[in-house]
Design a protein around this motif. Structure first.
Motif, PDB file in Angstrom:
ATOM      1  N   PHE A  64      14.093 -28.663  -1.329  1.00 20.60           N
ATOM      2  CA  PHE A  64      15.312 -28.854  -1.603  1.00 20.60           C
ATOM      3  C   PHE A  64      15.556 -30.305  -1.241  1.00 20.60           C
ATOM      4  CE2 PHE A  64      19.673 -29.428   0.389  1.00 20.60           C
ATOM      5  CZ  PHE A  64      20.499 -29.097  -0.893  1.00 20.60           C
ATOM      6  N   GLN A  65      16.157 -31.149  -2.277  1.00 18.22           N
ATOM      7  CA  GLN A  65      16.548 -32.647  -1.838  1.00 18.22           C
ATOM      8  C   GLN A  65      17.948 -32.776  -2.226  1.00 18.22           C
ATOM      9  OE1 GLN A  65      13.425 -34.422  -4.294  1.00 18.22           O
ATOM     10  NE2 GLN A  65      12.104 -34.495  -2.809  1.00 18.22           N
ATOM     11  N   LEU A  66      18.322 -33.540  -1.220  1.00 16.11           N
ATOM     12  CA  LEU A  66      19.888 -34.279  -1.609  1.00 16.11           C
ATOM     13  C   LEU A  66      20.099 -35.423  -0.913  1.00 16.11           C
ATOM     14  CD1 LEU A  66      22.689 -32.738  -2.516  1.00 16.11           C
ATOM     15  CD2 LEU A  66      23.010 -32.126   0.116  1.00 16.11           C
ATOM     16  N   SER A  67      20.913 -36.481  -1.492  1.00 16.84           N
ATOM     17  CA  SER A  67      21.109 -37.917  -1.009  1.00 16.84           C
ATOM     18  C   SER A  67      22.272 -38.165  -1.882  1.00 16.84           C
ATOM     19  CB  SER A  67      19.766 -38.644  -1.278  1.00 16.84           C
ATOM     20  OG  SER A  67      19.703 -38.888  -2.701  1.00 16.84           O
ATOM     21  N   GLY A  68      23.073 -39.101  -1.123  1.00 16.85           N
ATOM     22  CA  GLY A  68      24.071 -39.708  -1.665  1.00 16.85           C
ATOM     23  C   GLY A  68      25.343 -39.592  -0.951  1.00 16.85           C
ATOM     24  N   GLU A  69      26.277 -40.511  -0.810  1.00 18.37           N
ATOM     25  CA  GLU A  69      27.393 -40.489  -0.025  1.00 18.37           C
ATOM     26  C   GLU A  69      28.447 -39.478  -0.420  1.00 18.37           C
ATOM     27  OE1 GLU A  69      28.695 -44.495   1.084  1.00 18.37           O
ATOM     28  OE2 GLU A  69      27.015 -44.761   2.457  1.00 18.37           O
ATOM     29  N   TRP A  86      28.092 -36.450  -1.058  1.00 16.13           N
ATOM     30  CA  TRP A  86      27.887 -35.316  -0.187  1.00 16.13           C
ATOM     31  C   TRP A  86      28.507 -35.242   1.101  1.00 16.13           C
ATOM     32  CZ3 TRP A  86      26.713 -31.391  -3.380  1.00 16.13           C
ATOM     33  CH2 TRP A  86      26.004 -31.634  -4.636  1.00 16.13           C
ATOM     34  N   THR A  87      29.447 -34.149   1.187  1.00 15.53           N
ATOM     35  CA  THR A  87      30.183 -34.326   2.715  1.00 15.53           C
ATOM     36  C   THR A  87      29.481 -32.803   3.368  1.00 15.53           C
ATOM     37  OG1 THR A  87      32.021 -33.410   1.860  1.00 15.53           O
ATOM     38  CG2 THR A  87      31.965 -35.727   2.154  1.00 15.53           C
ATOM     39  N   GLU A  88      29.165 -31.997   2.662  1.00 17.36           N
ATOM     40  CA  GLU A  88      28.665 -30.734   3.137  1.00 17.36           C
ATOM     41  C   GLU A  88      27.487 -30.211   2.072  1.00 17.36           C
ATOM     42  OE1 GLU A  88      32.125 -28.070   0.983  1.00 17.36           O
ATOM     43  OE2 GLU A  88      32.322 -28.165   3.354  1.00 17.36           O
ATOM     44  N   PHE A  89      26.862 -29.297   2.785  1.00 22.09           N
ATOM     45  CA  PHE A  89      25.929 -28.552   2.070  1.00 22.09           C
ATOM     46  C   PHE A  89      26.304 -27.666   0.650  1.00 22.09           C
ATOM     47  CE2 PHE A  89      23.427 -29.512   5.551  1.00 22.09           C
ATOM     48  CZ  PHE A  89      22.158 -29.866   5.315  1.00 22.09           C
ATOM     49  N   PRO A  90      25.873 -27.731  -0.550  1.00 22.31           N
ATOM     50  CA  PRO A  90      26.205 -26.928  -1.610  1.00 22.31           C
ATOM     51  C   PRO A  90      26.145 -25.489  -1.249  1.00 22.31           C
ATOM     52  CG  PRO A  90      24.162 -27.958  -2.234  1.00 22.31           C
ATOM     53  CD  PRO A  90      24.406 -28.679  -1.028  1.00 22.31           C
ATOM     54  N   ASP A  91      27.334 -24.594  -1.959  1.00 24.56           N
ATOM     55  CA  ASP A  91      27.056 -23.181  -1.551  1.00 24.56           C
ATOM     56  C   ASP A  91      26.027 -22.537  -2.114  1.00 24.56           C
ATOM     57  OD1 ASP A  91      29.629 -23.559  -0.288  1.00 24.56           O
ATOM     58  OD2 ASP A  91      30.920 -23.172  -2.178  1.00 24.56           O
ATOM     59  N   SER A  92      25.355 -23.028  -3.157  1.00 25.39           N
ATOM     60  CA  SER A  92      24.404 -22.590  -3.857  1.00 25.39           C
ATOM     61  C   SER A  92      23.126 -22.473  -3.100  1.00 25.39           C
ATOM     62  CB  SER A  92      23.978 -23.231  -5.217  1.00 25.39           C
ATOM     63  OG  SER A  92      23.449 -24.412  -4.984  1.00 25.39           O
ATOM     64  N   GLU A 117      11.128 -26.642   2.418  1.00 26.95           N
ATOM     65  CA  GLU A 117      11.399 -27.752   2.891  1.00 26.95           C
ATOM     66  C   GLU A 117      12.882 -28.247   2.305  1.00 26.95           C
ATOM     67  OE1 GLU A 117       8.671 -30.958   1.560  1.00 26.95           O
ATOM     68  OE2 GLU A 117       6.830 -29.642   1.949  1.00 26.95           O
ATOM     69  N   TRP A 118      13.447 -28.927   3.335  1.00 23.62           N
ATOM     70  CA  TRP A 118      14.868 -29.633   2.953  1.00 23.62           C
ATOM     71  C   TRP A 118      14.598 -31.014   3.155  1.00 23.62           C
ATOM     72  CZ3 TRP A 118      19.522 -26.942   5.765  1.00 23.62           C
ATOM     73  CH2 TRP A 118      19.594 -25.601   5.150  1.00 23.62           C
ATOM     74  N   HIS A 119      15.008 -31.954   2.305  1.00 21.61           N
ATOM     75  CA  HIS A 119      14.930 -33.465   2.291  1.00 21.61           C
ATOM     76  C   HIS A 119      16.451 -33.735   1.809  1.00 21.61           C
ATOM     77  CE1 HIS A 119      10.408 -33.625   2.664  1.00 21.61           C
ATOM     78  NE2 HIS A 119      10.695 -32.711   1.952  1.00 21.61           N
ATOM     79  N   VAL A 120      17.232 -34.026   3.098  1.00 18.20           N
ATOM     80  CA  VAL A 120      18.698 -34.599   3.059  1.00 18.20           C
ATOM     81  C   VAL A 120      18.820 -35.850   3.706  1.00 18.20           C
ATOM     82  CG1 VAL A 120      20.704 -33.939   3.271  1.00 18.20           C
ATOM     83  CG2 VAL A 120      19.312 -32.317   2.695  1.00 18.20           C
ATOM     84  N   CYS A 121      19.103 -37.072   2.901  1.00 24.05           N
ATOM     85  CA  CYS A 121      19.130 -38.184   3.664  1.00 24.05           C
ATOM     86  C   CYS A 121      20.507 -39.160   2.665  1.00 24.05           C
ATOM     87  CB  CYS A 121      17.799 -38.900   3.408  1.00 24.05           C
ATOM     88  SG  CYS A 121      17.317 -39.463   1.911  1.00 24.05           S
ATOM     89  N   ASN A 122      20.896 -40.105   3.730  1.00 18.04           N
ATOM     90  CA  ASN A 122      21.969 -40.708   3.452  1.00 18.04           C
ATOM     91  C   ASN A 122      23.127 -40.365   2.727  1.00 18.04           C
ATOM     92  OD1 ASN A 122      20.378 -43.261   3.666  1.00 18.04           O
ATOM     93  ND2 ASN A 122      19.223 -42.535   2.295  1.00 18.04           N
TER      94      ASN A 122
END
Length: 207
Positions: A100-105, A107-113, A122-127
């Protein structure tokens, strides 16, 4: 007995020396050009062949580049080699299903999905501007890597202690003030990065 005076014509000696120097420089220049051409063939040809997926056995003979055969021109006329390219992407696509990858301002919370993908490894969440990690993270029993650097996370949930298979936890450069003692229950944890969280002064005894 009289003294003999030997007279040298230094202009002739200098002329001979300069001629030898010029010839030597010319030889060095030609040798350099030859080596450069030879090296370029050895380097550029394998690189071009690799980009096209041509096996080493096609352009190497006894460990040396075969300069007598133009592999790049003839390649493509054998369709059986080209058929292998789509297959080479399958392992990567298979692995990506568990990441799972997520980045970008934005995003203020994790997606419900995300809560429906408990098979992830693996979770890769940054920035991002995410501040909290959801409690349902406890459901991700296969999670091995949790990369959460450069977000706005202000605390780790106690449920993180349920991740028995977690090996890497990176929460560097967030807003953490403390670490829950439950983190010590992650018995397989091998790497923990808390750098950049300026208000963390000590770790719990359990960790």
């Amino acid at each position: 007995m009289g003294h003999q005076v030997i007279i040298f014509d230094f202009s002739l000696i200098r002329g001979l020396w300069e001629t030898r120097v010029r010839k030597n420089k010319e030889r060095q220049r030609k040798e350099k050009e030859r080596l450069e051409k030879s090296s370029l063939e050895k380097v550029s040809k394998p690189l071009d062949c690799r980009k096209k997926g041509i096996p080493q056995s096609k352009y190497l003979k006894n460990g040396f580049v075969d300069t007598n055969e133009n592999i790049l021109d003839t390649y493509g006329k054998t369709p059986q080699l080209q058929k292998r390219h789509p297959l080479s992407d399958k392992p990567n696509k298979e692995k990506d299903k568990f990441i799972f990858q997520l980045s970008g301002e934005q995003w203020t919370e994790f997606p419900d999905s995300l809560k429906e993908q408990i098979y992830l490894k693996e979770w890769h969440v940054c920035n991002t501007l995410i501040q909290t990690i959801p409690a349902y993270i406890a459901l991700f029993q296969d999670l091995r890597v949790l990369e959460l650097s450069k977000n706005q996370i202000n605390h780790l949930p106690v449920e993180i202690g349920c991740l028995k298979n977690l090996k890497v936890l990176n929460v560097s450069f967030n807003n953490l003030k403390s670490v829950p003692p439950e983190l010590g229950e992650c018995e397989n944890l091998e790497k923990l990065d808390l750098s950049g969280n300026m208000e963390i002064t000590e770790l719990p005894f359990e960790v």
